[in-house]
Design an enzyme around this catalytic site. Structure first.
Site, PDB file in Angstrom:
ATOM      1  N   HIS A  27      35.122 -15.135  74.794  1.00 31.72           N
ATOM      2  CA  HIS A  27      35.214 -13.700  75.072  1.00 31.72           C
ATOM      3  C   HIS A  27      36.605 -13.250  75.503  1.00 31.72           C
ATOM      4  O   HIS A  27      36.841 -12.069  75.668  1.00 31.72           O
ATOM      5  CB  HIS A  27      34.212 -13.315  76.164  1.00 31.72           C
ATOM      6  CG  HIS A  27      34.621 -13.794  77.527  1.00 31.72           C
ATOM      7  ND1 HIS A  27      34.484 -15.104  77.923  1.00 31.72           N
ATOM      8  CD2 HIS A  27      35.180 -13.140  78.586  1.00 31.72           C
ATOM      9  CE1 HIS A  27      34.929 -15.235  79.161  1.00 31.72           C
ATOM     10  NE2 HIS A  27      35.362 -14.066  79.583  1.00 31.72           N
TER      11      HIS A  27
HETATM   12  C1  UD1 Z   1      35.394  -9.401  82.357  1.00 35.50           C
HETATM   13  C2  UD1 Z   1      36.518 -10.006  83.203  1.00 35.50           C
HETATM   14  C3  UD1 Z   1      36.730 -11.467  82.773  1.00 35.50           C
HETATM   15  C4  UD1 Z   1      35.428 -12.244  82.842  1.00 35.50           C
HETATM   16  C5  UD1 Z   1      34.386 -11.519  81.998  1.00 35.50           C
HETATM   17  C6  UD1 Z   1      33.048 -12.215  82.041  1.00 35.50           C
HETATM   18  C7  UD1 Z   1      38.330  -8.499  83.924  1.00 35.50           C
HETATM   19  C8  UD1 Z   1      39.741  -8.142  83.708  1.00 35.50           C
HETATM   20  N1  UD1 Z   1      37.788  -9.312  82.989  1.00 35.50           N
HETATM   21  O1  UD1 Z   1      35.823  -9.392  81.001  1.00 35.50           O
HETATM   22  O2  UD1 Z   1      37.657 -12.067  83.664  1.00 35.50           O
HETATM   23  O3  UD1 Z   1      35.648 -13.543  82.361  1.00 35.50           O
HETATM   24  O4  UD1 Z   1      34.227 -10.181  82.506  1.00 35.50           O
HETATM   25  O5  UD1 Z   1      32.173 -11.685  81.096  1.00 35.50           O
HETATM   26  O6  UD1 Z   1      37.750  -8.077  84.895  1.00 35.50           O
HETATM   27  N2  UD1 Z   1      30.822  -4.242  77.620  1.00 35.50           N
HETATM   28  C9  UD1 Z   1      29.522  -4.055  77.235  1.00 35.50           C
HETATM   29  N3  UD1 Z   1      28.544  -4.157  78.189  1.00 35.50           N
HETATM   30  C10 UD1 Z   1      28.822  -4.442  79.478  1.00 35.50           C
HETATM   31  C11 UD1 Z   1      30.145  -4.641  79.861  1.00 35.50           C
HETATM   32  C12 UD1 Z   1      31.150  -4.546  78.942  1.00 35.50           C
HETATM   33  O7  UD1 Z   1      29.225  -3.803  76.075  1.00 35.50           O
HETATM   34  O8  UD1 Z   1      27.872  -4.550  80.271  1.00 35.50           O
HETATM   35  C13 UD1 Z   1      31.878  -4.166  76.602  1.00 35.50           C
HETATM   36  C14 UD1 Z   1      32.643  -2.877  76.659  1.00 35.50           C
HETATM   37  O9  UD1 Z   1      32.941  -2.481  75.374  1.00 35.50           O
HETATM   38  C15 UD1 Z   1      33.933  -3.254  77.367  1.00 35.50           C
HETATM   39  C16 UD1 Z   1      34.121  -4.715  76.937  1.00 35.50           C
HETATM   40  O10 UD1 Z   1      32.788  -5.234  76.808  1.00 35.50           O
HETATM   41  O11 UD1 Z   1      34.990  -2.429  76.993  1.00 35.50           O
HETATM   42  C17 UD1 Z   1      34.877  -5.560  77.933  1.00 35.50           C
HETATM   43  O12 UD1 Z   1      34.294  -5.444  79.249  1.00 35.50           O
HETATM   44  P1  UD1 Z   1      35.214  -5.620  80.552  1.00 35.50           P
HETATM   45  O13 UD1 Z   1      34.387  -5.533  81.775  1.00 35.50           O
HETATM   46  O14 UD1 Z   1      36.383  -4.696  80.463  1.00 35.50           O
HETATM   47  O15 UD1 Z   1      35.809  -7.062  80.400  1.00 35.50           O
HETATM   48  P2  UD1 Z   1      35.151  -8.441  79.930  1.00 35.50           P
HETATM   49  O16 UD1 Z   1      35.742  -8.790  78.607  1.00 35.50           O
HETATM   50  O17 UD1 Z   1      33.665  -8.445  80.071  1.00 35.50           O
END
Ligand code: UD1
Length: 360
Positions: A207
């Site tokens: 991821h």
């Molecule tokens: C975040 C953490 C990362 C951790 C990971 C675990 C930061 C900078 N990154 O990354 O360190 O390893 O979580 O999973 O804090 N999204 C969904 N559903 C959700 C949440 C997110 O669809 O419930 C999608 C959204 O499009 C979002 C993307 O995933 O833009 C990324 O989510 P985000 O929380 O920004 O970062 P992660 O890649 O999950």
């Protein structure tokens, strides 16, 4: 003593679960624990499922801040949590891990002159391109109590000039969760549901932006995994970020045709998939540690790791997209690397944390 713990993402929940249990045992003894969820992760598969699997009580306060750019997400969490901390006036704010929720809550709490304890402090990848590294360095520089998992973390903090009285080595909290839930995980029906045999498949989770955001890099990784799947089933639950990238041009359905792509799995299913795998390919911090504890060979698709004991003492090896095909072939054909669980990976970290907080 009043404690506010702040969680936001899937890995935060794995780290806070044993502490919730230990705090629960103290409730009523002049001890109050308030759990705040920032809402950084909001899908049931990344959040609600983990509360259920790990038997974490529902959050006392939900901030529902959601996704966004780093600036938007961090700022929204800061704005939402400030009135909560002003109202609750905790003696300690506990922040686990290295995600945007960790840093946002820390900044607000220290500026309100509240004491912050960072759980999983001192880890360093020395790679400032990773948002998590920025979150770690900044959180550790201002938190009052740095609860570290391993000796390398203590050394990193000492090198940054942090006085020893702020550092306490308590061990690896994820191992507490693993030890407590391993029997339940081994009863999961996921292997039967997917028709898998023990040691008869490769488990994959990816991821990180560095692996999935650039289509050329992601394509290269998918090609190597696709080749592997001709010899061994490849089981790949998709994080929402990865699913989005795989569905965007120029990725084609052919790139993933032979892989067994699944929606994200819960904690118990993930541990069962890991524990029974021939080996795991990942870029997750948690899986590097869990595979070392369970003795499962692990290939980590990263240039570095902030968890070096998994390399020196555990089953972990680093690889790169351009080396993946070669390293997979080696894993298939050579005896796997053996490891031992590092010191303090014993399931008693939460109790040590409670003792440290009571002392202070
Ligand atoms: C975040 C953490 C990362 C951790 C990971 C675990 C930061 C900078 N990154 O990354 O360190 O390893 O979580 O999973 O804090 N999204 C969904 N559903 C959700 C949440 C997110 O669809 O419930 C999608 C959204 O499009 C979002 C993307 O995933 O833009 C990324 O989510 P985000 O929380 O920004 O970062 P992660 O890649 O999950």
């Amino acid at each position: 003593m009043k404690i506010v713990s702040v969680v936001g993402t899937r890995p935060n929940l794995v780290k806070i679960a044993p502490l919730c249990q230990s705090f629960d045992h103290q409730q009523g003894r002049a001890w109050q624990h308030v759990l705040v969820h920032t809402g950084q992760h909001y899908d049931d598969a990344l959040s609600g499922a983990f509360f259920r699997d790990l038997q974490i009580p529902p959050p006392d306060i939900q901030l529902n801040t959601g996704s966004g750019s780093h600036a938007e997400q961090t700022a929204r969490i800061m704005q939402a949590i400030e009135p909560v901390l002003c109202r609750e006036r905790p003696d300690w704010v506990i922040v686990p891990g290295d995600v945007n929720s960790t840093l946002a809550a820390t900044l607000v709490a220290v500026k309100l002159s509240m004491k912050v304890a960072h759980l999983e402090a001192g880890l360093r990848s020395f790679d400032r391109r990773m948002p998590e590294e920025i979150n770690r360095v900044l959180t550790d520089s201002v938190a009052d109590l740095l609860l570290t998992p391993s000796a390398d973390a203590d050394d990193n903090l000492a090198r940054e000039g942090i006085p020893p009285e702020r550092i306490r080595r308590v061990g690896n909290i994820m191992v507490d969760t693993l030890v407590r839930h391993l029997d339940r995980a081994r009863q999961s029906a996921i292997l039967t549901r997917l028709g898998l045999e023990t040691q008869g498949y490769c488990y994959v989770t990816l991821h990180r932006p560095s692996n999935v955001d650039d289509p050329a890099t992601l394509g290269r990784i998918m090609d190597s995994l696709s080749d592997l799947s001709q010899q061994l089933p490849v089981i790949f639950p998709l994080h929402p970020r990865t699913r989005t990238r795989l569905e965007q041009p120029p990725m084609t359905p052919a790139a993933t045709a032979r892989l067994r792509l699944l929606p994200p799995v819960g904690y118990l299913d993930s541990i069962q998939l890991l524990d029974s795998a021939r080996f795991v390919v990942t870029d997750s911090g948690g899986l590097q540690e869990e595979s070392t504890f369970l003795g499962i060979p692990c290939l980590t698709l990263r240039d570095n790791t902030e968890r070096p004991v998994t390399l020196t003492e555990g089953t972990n090896r680093l690889t790169r997209p351009e080396w993946l095909a070669r390293d997979l072939a080696t894993l298939l054909n050579q005896p796997p690397k053996r490891g031992i669980p590092p010191e303090y990976w014993d399931g008693n970290t939460a109790d040590r944390i409670v003792r440290v907080l009571l002392e202070r």
